[in-house]
Design an enzyme around this catalytic site. Structure first.
Site, PDB file in Angstrom:
ATOM      1  N   GLY A 154       0.815  -1.207   0.000  1.00 27.62           N
ATOM      2  CA  GLY A 154       0.000   0.000   0.000  1.00 27.62           C
ATOM      3  C   GLY A 154       0.847   1.255   0.000  1.00 27.62           C
ATOM      4  N   ASN A 207      -7.768   5.033   5.390  1.00 26.21           N
ATOM      5  CA  ASN A 207      -7.684   5.153   3.924  1.00 26.21           C
ATOM      6  C   ASN A 207      -8.803   4.355   3.276  1.00 26.21           C
ATOM      7  OD1 ASN A 207      -6.633   2.856   1.936  1.00 26.21           O
ATOM      8  ND2 ASN A 207      -5.851   2.389   3.991  1.00 26.21           N
ATOM      9  N   GLY A 210      -9.131   2.080  -2.336  1.00 21.44           N
ATOM     10  CA  GLY A 210      -9.926   1.229  -3.234  1.00 21.44           C
ATOM     11  C   GLY A 210      -9.113   0.654  -4.383  1.00 21.44           C
ATOM     12  N   ASN A 259       1.967  -8.097  -3.807  1.00 22.57           N
ATOM     13  CA  ASN A 259       0.661  -8.219  -3.169  1.00 22.57           C
ATOM     14  C   ASN A 259      -0.424  -8.053  -4.244  1.00 22.57           C
ATOM     15  OD1 ASN A 259      -1.809  -7.116  -1.935  1.00 22.57           O
ATOM     16  ND2 ASN A 259      -0.669  -7.134  -0.018  1.00 22.57           N
ATOM     17  N   PRO A 292     -10.720  -3.378   3.246  1.00 19.39           N
ATOM     18  CA  PRO A 292     -12.137  -3.078   3.435  1.00 19.39           C
ATOM     19  C   PRO A 292     -12.700  -2.179   2.345  1.00 19.39           C
ATOM     20  CG  PRO A 292     -10.806  -1.742   4.941  1.00 19.39           C
ATOM     21  CD  PRO A 292      -9.844  -2.572   4.124  1.00 19.39           C
ATOM     22  N   THR A 319     -12.856  -2.570  -1.087  1.00 23.50           N
ATOM     23  CA  THR A 319     -13.395  -3.125  -2.333  1.00 23.50           C
ATOM     24  C   THR A 319     -14.592  -3.972  -1.936  1.00 23.50           C
ATOM     25  OG1 THR A 319     -11.268  -3.097  -3.461  1.00 23.50           O
ATOM     26  CG2 THR A 319     -12.860  -4.689  -4.278  1.00 23.50           C
ATOM     27  N   LYS A 379      -3.192 -12.577   3.292  1.00 24.86           N
ATOM     28  CA  LYS A 379      -3.274 -11.431   4.213  1.00 24.86           C
ATOM     29  C   LYS A 379      -4.696 -11.318   4.757  1.00 24.86           C
ATOM     30  CE  LYS A 379      -1.977  -6.590   4.728  1.00 24.86           C
ATOM     31  NZ  LYS A 379      -1.209  -5.490   4.155  1.00 24.86           N
ATOM     32  N   ASN A 426      -4.302  -6.674   8.028  1.00 22.03           N
ATOM     33  CA  ASN A 426      -4.641  -5.490   7.233  1.00 22.03           C
ATOM     34  C   ASN A 426      -5.254  -4.426   8.161  1.00 22.03           C
ATOM     35  OD1 ASN A 426      -5.402  -3.842   4.956  1.00 22.03           O
ATOM     36  ND2 ASN A 426      -5.419  -5.717   3.742  1.00 22.03           N
ATOM     37  N   THR A 427      -5.830  -3.392   7.609  1.00 21.35           N
ATOM     38  CA  THR A 427      -6.444  -2.316   8.413  1.00 21.35           C
ATOM     39  C   THR A 427      -7.768  -2.802   9.020  1.00 21.35           C
ATOM     40  OG1 THR A 427      -7.503  -1.551   6.388  1.00 21.35           O
ATOM     41  CG2 THR A 427      -5.459  -0.471   7.019  1.00 21.35           C
ATOM     42  N   GLY A 432       0.404  -1.051  13.622  1.00 21.69           N
ATOM     43  CA  GLY A 432       0.724  -0.179  14.747  1.00 21.69           C
ATOM     44  C   GLY A 432       2.127  -0.336  15.305  1.00 21.69           C
ATOM     45  N   THR A 476       2.165   2.981   8.714  1.00 23.99           N
ATOM     46  CA  THR A 476       1.734   4.255   9.299  1.00 23.99           C
ATOM     47  C   THR A 476       2.865   4.964  10.051  1.00 23.99           C
ATOM     48  OG1 THR A 476      -0.508   3.394   9.436  1.00 23.99           O
ATOM     49  CG2 THR A 476      -0.014   5.314  10.800  1.00 23.99           C
TER      50      THR A 476
HETATM   51  C1  LIG Z   1      -2.770   4.416   2.896  1.00 26.43           C
HETATM   52  C2  LIG Z   1      -2.743   2.920   3.036  1.00 26.43           C
HETATM   53  C3  LIG Z   1      -2.908   2.107   1.916  1.00 26.43           C
HETATM   54  C4  LIG Z   1      -2.878   0.711   2.037  1.00 26.43           C
HETATM   55  N1  LIG Z   1      -3.006  -0.071   0.933  1.00 26.43           N
HETATM   56  C5  LIG Z   1      -2.894  -1.413   1.054  1.00 26.43           C
HETATM   57  C6  LIG Z   1      -2.942  -2.250  -0.101  1.00 26.43           C
HETATM   58  O1  LIG Z   1      -3.049  -1.790  -1.234  1.00 26.43           O
HETATM   59  N2  LIG Z   1      -2.841  -3.595   0.080  1.00 26.43           N
HETATM   60  C7  LIG Z   1      -2.692  -4.163   1.322  1.00 26.43           C
HETATM   61  O2  LIG Z   1      -2.583  -5.388   1.439  1.00 26.43           O
HETATM   62  N3  LIG Z   1      -2.615  -3.385   2.426  1.00 26.43           N
HETATM   63  C8  LIG Z   1      -2.721  -2.042   2.318  1.00 26.43           C
HETATM   64  N4  LIG Z   1      -2.634  -1.253   3.440  1.00 26.43           N
HETATM   65  C9  LIG Z   1      -2.528  -1.903   4.769  1.00 26.43           C
HETATM   66  C10 LIG Z   1      -1.064  -1.980   5.235  1.00 26.43           C
HETATM   67  O3  LIG Z   1      -0.313  -2.822   4.411  1.00 26.43           O
HETATM   68  C11 LIG Z   1      -1.011  -2.515   6.690  1.00 26.43           C
HETATM   69  O4  LIG Z   1      -1.511  -3.832   6.710  1.00 26.43           O
HETATM   70  C12 LIG Z   1      -1.786  -1.668   7.661  1.00 26.43           C
HETATM   71  O5  LIG Z   1      -1.657  -0.302   7.374  1.00 26.43           O
HETATM   72  C13 LIG Z   1      -1.342  -1.895   9.118  1.00 26.43           C
HETATM   73  O6  LIG Z   1      -0.005  -1.504   9.318  1.00 26.43           O
HETATM   74  P1  LIG Z   1       0.408  -0.074   9.986  1.00 26.43           P
HETATM   75  O7  LIG Z   1      -0.413   0.079  11.232  1.00 26.43           O
HETATM   76  O8  LIG Z   1       1.881  -0.184  10.223  1.00 26.43           O
HETATM   77  O9  LIG Z   1       0.068   0.945   8.985  1.00 26.43           O
HETATM   78  C14 LIG Z   1      -2.681   0.126   3.333  1.00 26.43           C
HETATM   79  C15 LIG Z   1      -2.502   0.957   4.445  1.00 26.43           C
HETATM   80  C16 LIG Z   1      -2.526   2.334   4.308  1.00 26.43           C
HETATM   81  C17 LIG Z   1      -2.315   3.193   5.543  1.00 26.43           C
END
Ligand SMILES: Cc1cc2nc3c(=O)[nH]c(=O)nc-3n(C[C@H](O)[C@H](O)[C@H](O)COP(=O)(O)O)c2cc1C
Length: 398
Positions: free
Chosen positions: A96, A144, A147, A175, A210, A212, A249, A280-281, A331, A353
């Site tokens: 991401g 975020n 999408g 990915n 979340p 799509t 994932k 993931n988020t 986190g 993040t």
């Molecule tokens: C802006 C943004 C875009 C993301 N896009 C994707 C994505 O395209 N594919 C994916 O598997 N995870 C995506 N993620 C999730 C991250 O890979 C990660 O699982 C999630 O942010 C938790 O890690 P963090 O708390 O260190 O950010 C995205 C996260 C953020 C913040």
């Protein structure tokens, strides 16, 4: 007249000296990669720009290698194994950030032990309408709803082919996502496996975004079984010399019974993935969130996700008896957060993040603190610490 000219000259000189001075101050600060410089001076200015714009600038910064390269080798106790790969450290950049595979080399040079790009969809697609990224500064979090904006398979493959020719050292994860309009989801993931087989060191099947519609339903047992059977079949048809591992994932919002279902599906021979990414988020919004944008639709990442994903790692590590490699995400801002994920059961970790909030110095900070914590707790390596507190953490959730 002469007085006017002198005044103009003085003003011009002052402006030049100030610009050069400020430029030098920021240039040296970036060059020295100091966390205090980023936290006190640079990041507060960066945060004045819209988040998506900053994201783009950051990707370009890594692409053009504007951030300093890590010169010193990683500490000995950070060297580890993930799947069959030897990593100089267990810290990766999560999917991401570099969605289109533009900045792999720069990310690797800045000290990440491995790099994951994507999510990539077969056809190019624009993603959701803007604005679609929100900073929750008081909560050290982001929401975020990109999408799956993607350049598409062909463009990304072209970039990765060039990269692999020039730097075969980097451990690169691809990915995979699906296009918004694709009805038979597994077709898109199978296309991804076929397309990137020659460049990917590992694949991630991402069914936990979340943003799509319907994607997360692919985590339900019956759907998951079909999907995994199809992607593993596709991978096993590849030339024996190049059959990248496949990882799944998952979301952090699964119930205990969802977790049981996933564990039982991936224990079937035809669905046996090589590892899991947790997580993931989240779509959950805890009461404790303070920021004004907390109710925006999308996936929440950062500090509020931390213990939620750590608990899920511990549960799944325990349920799979430590047999399935786990990449722990969610986190991680410091060495303690990374350590917590490892003792919960992660073989490696990823961040996103914290990089947005603290810039590239956070990479060295997390690694240094993790190395110290491993040593202080009597672990000679990440592998030795892995899962050591999984049972305790998993029980805490009940
Ligand atoms: C802006 C943004 C875009 C993301 N896009 C994707 C994505 O395209 N594919 C994916 O598997 N995870 C995506 N993620 C999730 C991250 O890979 C990660 O699982 C999630 O942010 C938790 O890690 P963090 O708390 O260190 O950010 C995205 C996260 C953020 C913040």
């Amino acid at each position: 007249m002469r007085q006017k000219l002198t005044l103009a000259y003085k003003l011009k000189s002052t402006a030049i000296v100030t610009t050069v001075g400020v430029g030098a101050f920021f240039g040296i600060g970036v060059y020295r990669n100091e966390d205090k410089f980023y936290d006190k001076f640079l990041m507060p200015i960066v945060q004045l720009c819209p988040p998506e714009y900053c994201h783009r600038l950051a990707v370009l910064g890594f692409k053009y290698k504007l951030f300093p390269r890590q010169h010193q080798p990683d500490s000995e106790n950070l060297k580890t194994k993930l799947l069959d790969f030897s990593l100089s450290n267990p810290l990766g950049i999560a999917a991401g950030f570099d969605k289109h595979g533009e900045a792999v080399d720069g990310l690797s040079q800045s000290g990440f032990g491995f790099v994951e790009i994507g999510s990539v969809t077969p056809e190019p697609q624009p993603g959701n309408d803007k604005p679609r990224v929100f900073r929750l500064i008081e909560d050290k979090a982001i929401i975020n709803r990109y999408g799956f904006n993607s350049d598409g398979h062909d463009a990304v493959l072209e970039r990765l082919l060039k990269l692999k020719k020039s730097n075969a050292e980097i451990v690169l994860g691809v990915n995979l996502g699906k296009n918004k309009t694709t009805e038979i989801a597994h077709d898109d993931y199978v296309k991804g496996i076929d397309k990137f087989a020659s460049v990917a060191d590992y694949f991630v099947v991402n069914i936990s975004s979340p943003n799509t519609a319907g994607l997360r339903n692919l985590q339900q047992a019956e759907n998951l079984q079909l999907l995994l059977r199809k992607v593993i079949e596709a991978r096993n048809k590849l030339d024996q010399a190049k059959r990248p591992p496949i990882l799944l994932k998952v979301a952090p919002d699964l119930t205990d019974s969802d977790v049981q279902d996933i564990v039982s599906v991936i224990s079937k021979k035809e669905c046996r993935v090589d590892g899991l990414l947790i997580s993931n988020t989240t779509i959950e919004r805890s009461e404790s969130l303070k920021s004004k944008d907390k109710s925006e639709t999308g996936g929440l990442s950062g500090a509020p996700l931390g213990s939620r994903s750590t608990k899920m790692i511990a549960k799944i590590y325990t349920a799979t008896k430590g047999q399935v490699p786990i990449i722990g995400i969610g986190g991680i801002f410091n060495g303690q957060d990374a350590f917590d994920k490892i003792v919960a059961g992660a073989s490696a970790v990823q961040i996103y993040t914290s990089l947005i909030y603290h810039g590239p110095p956070v990479i060295q900070k997390i690694k240094k603190e993790l190395s110290n914590l491993l040593a202080a707790n009597g672990y000679e390596s990440v592998e030795m610490a892995r899962g050591k507190q999984a049972k305790i953490i998993a029980k805490e959730t009940k």
